[in-house]
Design an enzyme around this catalytic site. Structure first.
Site, mmCIF file in Angstrom:
data_model
loop_
_atom_site.group_PDB
_atom_site.id
_atom_site.type_symbol
_atom_site.label_atom_id
_atom_site.label_comp_id
_atom_site.label_asym_id
_atom_site.label_seq_id
_atom_site.Cartn_x
_atom_site.Cartn_y
_atom_site.Cartn_z
ATOM 1 N N GLY A 31 63.720 36.969 3.133
ATOM 2 C CA GLY A 31 63.826 38.316 3.697
ATOM 3 C C GLY A 31 63.153 38.405 5.055
ATOM 4 O O GLY A 31 62.060 37.859 5.240
ATOM 5 N N ILE A 34 40.215 25.076 -5.848
ATOM 6 C CA ILE A 34 41.213 24.040 -6.179
ATOM 7 C C ILE A 34 40.530 22.677 -6.279
ATOM 8 O O ILE A 34 40.796 21.901 -7.202
ATOM 9 C CB ILE A 34 42.345 24.004 -5.125
ATOM 10 C CG1 ILE A 34 43.139 25.318 -5.172
ATOM 11 C CG2 ILE A 34 43.272 22.804 -5.362
ATOM 12 C CD1 ILE A 34 44.280 25.406 -4.183
ATOM 13 N N SER A 72 42.306 20.633 0.006
ATOM 14 C CA SER A 72 42.247 22.005 -0.548
ATOM 15 C C SER A 72 41.199 22.774 0.249
ATOM 16 O O SER A 72 40.051 22.894 -0.168
ATOM 17 C CB SER A 72 41.896 21.957 -2.036
ATOM 18 O OG SER A 72 40.785 21.109 -2.264
ATOM 19 N N HIS A 109 29.145 38.820 -34.656
ATOM 20 C CA HIS A 109 28.308 37.629 -34.817
ATOM 21 C C HIS A 109 29.023 36.633 -35.712
ATOM 22 O O HIS A 109 29.560 37.034 -36.741
ATOM 23 C CB HIS A 109 26.967 38.029 -35.447
ATOM 24 C CG HIS A 109 26.103 36.842 -35.772
ATOM 25 N ND1 HIS A 109 25.393 36.175 -34.796
ATOM 26 C CD2 HIS A 109 25.875 36.189 -36.942
ATOM 27 C CE1 HIS A 109 24.734 35.179 -35.355
ATOM 28 N NE2 HIS A 109 25.013 35.151 -36.652
HETATM 29 P P1 FAD Z 1 52.735 34.183 -4.006
HETATM 30 O O1 FAD Z 1 52.437 33.883 -5.421
HETATM 31 O O2 FAD Z 1 52.429 33.182 -2.983
HETATM 32 O O3 FAD Z 1 54.261 34.608 -3.966
HETATM 33 C C1 FAD Z 1 54.909 34.898 -2.779
HETATM 34 C C2 FAD Z 1 56.390 34.623 -2.986
HETATM 35 O O4 FAD Z 1 57.101 35.117 -1.848
HETATM 36 C C3 FAD Z 1 56.708 33.148 -3.081
HETATM 37 O O5 FAD Z 1 57.512 32.921 -4.222
HETATM 38 C C4 FAD Z 1 57.484 32.840 -1.809
HETATM 39 O O6 FAD Z 1 58.513 31.867 -2.001
HETATM 40 C C5 FAD Z 1 58.112 34.191 -1.492
HETATM 41 N N1 FAD Z 1 58.387 34.411 -0.067
HETATM 42 C C6 FAD Z 1 57.599 34.117 0.990
HETATM 43 N N2 FAD Z 1 58.175 34.573 2.135
HETATM 44 C C7 FAD Z 1 59.351 35.145 1.768
HETATM 45 C C8 FAD Z 1 60.369 35.812 2.486
HETATM 46 N N3 FAD Z 1 60.294 36.000 3.799
HETATM 47 N N4 FAD Z 1 61.445 36.267 1.787
HETATM 48 C C9 FAD Z 1 61.533 36.107 0.430
HETATM 49 N N5 FAD Z 1 60.573 35.503 -0.295
HETATM 50 C C10 FAD Z 1 59.495 35.043 0.372
HETATM 51 N N6 FAD Z 1 44.827 32.969 -8.886
HETATM 52 C C11 FAD Z 1 44.276 33.467 -10.003
HETATM 53 O O7 FAD Z 1 44.069 34.684 -10.094
HETATM 54 N N7 FAD Z 1 43.940 32.656 -11.059
HETATM 55 C C12 FAD Z 1 44.140 31.326 -11.015
HETATM 56 O O8 FAD Z 1 43.832 30.621 -11.976
HETATM 57 C C13 FAD Z 1 44.703 30.768 -9.847
HETATM 58 N N8 FAD Z 1 44.928 29.443 -9.760
HETATM 59 C C14 FAD Z 1 45.489 28.935 -8.634
HETATM 60 C C15 FAD Z 1 45.684 27.563 -8.562
HETATM 61 C C16 FAD Z 1 46.231 27.005 -7.438
HETATM 62 C C17 FAD Z 1 46.441 25.521 -7.378
HETATM 63 C C18 FAD Z 1 46.640 27.847 -6.358
HETATM 64 C C19 FAD Z 1 47.293 27.258 -5.140
HETATM 65 C C20 FAD Z 1 46.462 29.203 -6.427
HETATM 66 C C21 FAD Z 1 45.873 29.766 -7.560
HETATM 67 N N9 FAD Z 1 45.637 31.132 -7.666
HETATM 68 C C22 FAD Z 1 45.054 31.631 -8.784
HETATM 69 C C23 FAD Z 1 46.012 32.061 -6.591
HETATM 70 C C24 FAD Z 1 47.336 32.765 -6.921
HETATM 71 O O9 FAD Z 1 48.335 31.796 -7.119
HETATM 72 C C25 FAD Z 1 47.719 33.702 -5.789
HETATM 73 O O10 FAD Z 1 46.652 34.572 -5.489
HETATM 74 C C26 FAD Z 1 48.929 34.535 -6.171
HETATM 75 O O11 FAD Z 1 50.031 33.699 -6.461
HETATM 76 C C27 FAD Z 1 49.300 35.487 -5.039
HETATM 77 O O12 FAD Z 1 50.423 36.214 -5.386
HETATM 78 P P2 FAD Z 1 51.403 36.802 -4.267
HETATM 79 O O13 FAD Z 1 52.478 37.502 -4.996
HETATM 80 O O14 FAD Z 1 50.640 37.534 -3.253
HETATM 81 O O15 FAD Z 1 51.979 35.523 -3.514
HETATM 82 P P1 NAI Z 2 38.747 27.778 -1.171
HETATM 83 O O1 NAI Z 2 38.636 28.771 -0.106
HETATM 84 O O2 NAI Z 2 38.390 28.140 -2.559
HETATM 85 O O3 NAI Z 2 37.888 26.497 -0.809
HETATM 86 C C1 NAI Z 2 38.105 25.765 0.357
HETATM 87 C C2 NAI Z 2 36.901 24.890 0.594
HETATM 88 O O4 NAI Z 2 37.222 23.987 1.631
HETATM 89 C C3 NAI Z 2 35.677 25.689 1.055
HETATM 90 O O5 NAI Z 2 34.552 25.305 0.301
HETATM 91 C C4 NAI Z 2 35.557 25.332 2.522
HETATM 92 O O6 NAI Z 2 34.231 25.374 2.990
HETATM 93 C C5 NAI Z 2 36.121 23.924 2.526
HETATM 94 N N1 NAI Z 2 36.630 23.485 3.824
HETATM 95 C C6 NAI Z 2 37.345 24.198 4.714
HETATM 96 N N2 NAI Z 2 37.651 23.434 5.787
HETATM 97 C C7 NAI Z 2 37.133 22.205 5.548
HETATM 98 C C8 NAI Z 2 37.125 20.989 6.273
HETATM 99 N N3 NAI Z 2 37.715 20.878 7.464
HETATM 100 N N4 NAI Z 2 36.488 19.936 5.740
HETATM 101 C C9 NAI Z 2 35.869 20.013 4.530
HETATM 102 N N5 NAI Z 2 35.846 21.151 3.798
HETATM 103 C C10 NAI Z 2 36.477 22.232 4.293
HETATM 104 O O7 NAI Z 2 40.257 27.250 -1.074
HETATM 105 P P2 NAI Z 2 41.153 26.383 -2.056
HETATM 106 O O8 NAI Z 2 40.334 25.616 -3.017
HETATM 107 O O9 NAI Z 2 42.109 25.688 -1.181
HETATM 108 O O10 NAI Z 2 41.916 27.493 -2.879
HETATM 109 C C11 NAI Z 2 42.652 28.484 -2.182
HETATM 110 C C12 NAI Z 2 42.587 29.782 -2.876
HETATM 111 O O11 NAI Z 2 43.442 29.768 -4.019
HETATM 112 C C13 NAI Z 2 41.228 30.143 -3.452
HETATM 113 O O12 NAI Z 2 40.386 30.714 -2.479
HETATM 114 C C14 NAI Z 2 41.586 31.139 -4.481
HETATM 115 O O13 NAI Z 2 41.778 32.376 -3.872
HETATM 116 C C15 NAI Z 2 42.903 30.610 -5.004
HETATM 117 N N6 NAI Z 2 42.665 29.852 -6.227
HETATM 118 C C16 NAI Z 2 42.162 30.522 -7.296
HETATM 119 C C17 NAI Z 2 41.896 29.875 -8.472
HETATM 120 C C18 NAI Z 2 41.298 30.624 -9.591
HETATM 121 O O14 NAI Z 2 41.291 31.848 -9.545
HETATM 122 N N7 NAI Z 2 40.777 29.963 -10.612
HETATM 123 C C19 NAI Z 2 42.188 28.448 -8.642
HETATM 124 C C20 NAI Z 2 42.680 27.818 -7.424
HETATM 125 C C21 NAI Z 2 42.930 28.529 -6.293
#
Ligand code: FAD
Ligand code: NAI
Length: 474
Positions: free
Chosen positions: A124, A193, A278, A453
């Site tokens: 979009g 991550i 990450s 408990h």
């Molecule tokens: P997204 O999930 O990124 O969805 C956006 C969607 O929009 C995508 O499907 C994309 O394809 C689509 N899109 C983009 N641009 C366009 C466009 N122009 N037109 C149409 N479609 C488009 N959060 C937690 O709370 N708990 C967790 O355990 C957790 N674990 C994570 C683990 C990893 C490895 C990662 C990377 C993230 C994790 N997160 C976690 C973060 C979580 O995934 C995101 O915060 C969440 O998905 C955000 O939702 P969103 O809808 O904003 O965006």
């Molecule tokens: P993050 O922001 O959690 O951590 C990134 C880390 O990389 C930081 O500690 C930062 O200081 C470090 N960093 C940045 N630049 C660097 C460099 N040049 N060299 C070395 N270290 C560097 O980001 P991450 O782990 O990539 O995850 C992204 C986001 O996804 C999270 O912030 C979170 O919002 C979401 N997420 C949430 C999860 C959950 O809720 N359990 C699980 C995984 C992701």
């Protein structure tokens, strides 16, 4: 004539699909478009965004399998269960993960049908504002909507000079699809991550080294929790190098060599079979044609919004990872619901002070509200109650004695200001603290509630009692 909708949601992740379902429930003719970058064997549209496809759900599936593997190898024997040395079948583990993802992404399609949300398959981008509404190009067609909710999410930030091929050098996409246990795994970034994926592969046998730029470990968490976590993770075998500066990264077919300066400034080199980068995520605002329609972005390329997710354009809203605030799925969903309800003229609500954080390591880490260091910096007078899981019968029975619950309450009003947990099932235990804080509860309120408990929740109860210096079991 263009297809007309009351509400068009751009992006089908947690922010977008939830906004679309809620808007449809409120009686709006609603569509959601998704550009679908996720590989689907049948070439079908996949909903659920980062969270379902390459984030929350697949990572938690791998965390679960690897946790069981570690338990079988290290904890079963102590309880009299002899299963020999467990072996991991990585392809089976990945197939299980993928089938969970398929089930859930398919489930959202079902929810769209049930709620009569039209799914449009395509990217979009804004075209123009017309008297009929916002024109948005979706794939090859132009649709018109009165209200547009942008929920385009985020993608992994990459570092200059480190090309990600998602085979040897991975971001979150490749890290969730590694086909064999790397002997040596390097990770840049000790954030959420890095810790979760580092835990998965360490449990399965990798030697994991995490290189982190910041001098402090988990700087966003309460420092008591961060210290305990660093100690426990190091004991498990995760290696950390804090305060590093990454230099040249050389990639060969079978591995990677990372040059870096350690915290003293000395040159170091780390060789590994795989590298996970990450280092945070960037909002997906490219390709929205934001500039042409005057949609305001901030200096971090996030769409600028107010507390109600209103952008600077009338009838255009933005939610989730593409706007300010924590990049968490539940925060995105909360915002999606709020916006749909505001469009319907209701009192949409999102309390950013009670968004919980969870890190699904072992033990888990979870918190809500202010950290002790934040309260000190703000000059807030507070009382603290801290109880270890070691004092809890259920935790001992489960073989999970590590960690603690710490509760922080206002010294004058007793209102709970923050709760910080490191320990088994912290992800579930934090919900009680969120409820208490959402209703402006005090530590006395929690202390007066009857907790079953033996349960881990008794540690939360005892922490509430400890705020008033009257714990019963510690
Ligand atoms: P997204 O999930 O990124 O969805 C956006 C969607 O929009 C995508 O499907 C994309 O394809 C689509 N899109 C983009 N641009 C366009 C466009 N122009 N037109 C149409 N479609 C488009 N959060 C937690 O709370 N708990 C967790 O355990 C957790 N674990 C994570 C683990 C990893 C490895 C990662 C990377 C993230 C994790 N997160 C976690 C973060 C979580 O995934 C995101 O915060 C969440 O998905 C955000 O939702 P969103 O809808 O904003 O965006
Ligand atoms: P993050 O922001 O959690 O951590 C990134 C880390 O990389 C930081 O500690 C930062 O200081 C470090 N960093 C940045 N630049 C660097 C460099 N040049 N060299 C070395 N270290 C560097 O980001 P991450 O782990 O990539 O995850 C992204 C986001 O996804 C999270 O912030 C979170 O919002 C979401 N997420 C949430 C999860 C959950 O809720 N359990 C699980 C995984 C992701």
């Amino acid at each position: 004539m263009s297809k007309q909708f009351d509400v068009l949601v751009v992006g089908g992740g947690p922010g977008g699909y939830v906004a679309a379902i809620r808007a449809a429930q409120l009686g709006f003719k609603t569509a959601c478009c998704e550009s679908n970058p996720y590989a689907d064997p049948k070439g079908e549209p996949r909903l659920g965004g980062t969270c379902l496809n390459v984030g929350c759900i697949p990572s938690k599936a791998l965390l679960h399998t690897s946790h069981l593997f570690e338990e079988a190898g290290h904890s079963f024997a102590a309880q009299g269960i002899n299963v020999g040395t467990p072996k991991i079948d990585v392809s089976k583990m990945m197939a299980r993960k993928s089938s969970i993802v398929d089930q859930l992404t398919g489930g959202i399609k079902g929810l769209f049908k049930k709620n009569k949300v039209t799914l449009l398959n395509g990217h979009g981008s804004f075209v123009a504002k017309t008297p009929e509404g916002w024109q948005v190009k979706v794939g090859e067609e132009v649709v018109v909507a009165q209200q547009v909710i942008v929920a385009t999410g985020s993608t992994a930030r990459h570092l200059p000079g480190i090309p990600v091929d998602n085979k040897v050098v991975c971001d979150n996409v490749g890290a969730l699809d590694i086909d064999s246990v790397p002997k040596k795994l390097a990770i840049i970034g000790a954030g959420v991550i890095g810790l979760e994926m580092g835990s998965v592969w360490r449990r399965l046998g990798s030697e994991v080294t995490i290189l982190e730029a910041m001098p402090d470990f988990l700087a966003a968490a309460d420092q008591d929790v961060a210290k305990e976590a660093q100690k426990l993770f190091a004991k498990q075998g995760l290696k950390f190098e804090l305060g590093v500066t990454i230099g040249e990264v050389k990639i060969a077919k079978k591995g990677v060599s990372i040059a870096y300066k350690d915290k003293s400034g000395a040159d170091q080199k780390l060789d590994a079979d795989r590298l996970i980068v990450s280092v945070g995520r960037v909002p997906n605002t490219d390709g929205l044609n934001a500039e042409a329609v005057g949609l305001k972005l901030n200096e971090r390329s996030q769409i600028e919004v107010d507390d109600h997710c209103r952008t600077n354009l009338p009838g255009v809203w933005a939610v989730g990872d593409v706007v300010r605030g924590p990049m968490l799925a539940h925060k995105a969903m909360e915002e999606g619901v709020m916006v749909a309800e505001l469009i319907a003229g209701q009192a949409g609500h999102c309390n950013f002070d009670t968004v919980p954080w969870v890190i699904y390591t072992s033990p888990e880490i979870a918190w809500v509200g202010k950290t002790e260091q934040q309260l000190k910096a703000e000059g807030v007078a507070y009382k603290a109650g801290k109880i270890p899981f070691l004092a809890n019968g259920r935790a001992l029975g489960m073989g999970e004695p590590s960690g603690f619950v710490k509760m922080l309450a206002d010294a004058n009003t007793d209102r709970i200001l923050g709760v910080h947990i490191i320990g088994a099932n912290a992800s579930e235990l934090i919900a009680e603290a969120v409820v208490a804080m959402e209703f402006a509860g005090s530590s006395e309120d929690l202390a007066r509630i009857c907790h079953a408990h033996p349960t881990l929740s008794e540690v939360v109860h005892e922490a509430a009692l400890a705020v008033d210096k009257r714990p019963l079991h510690f």
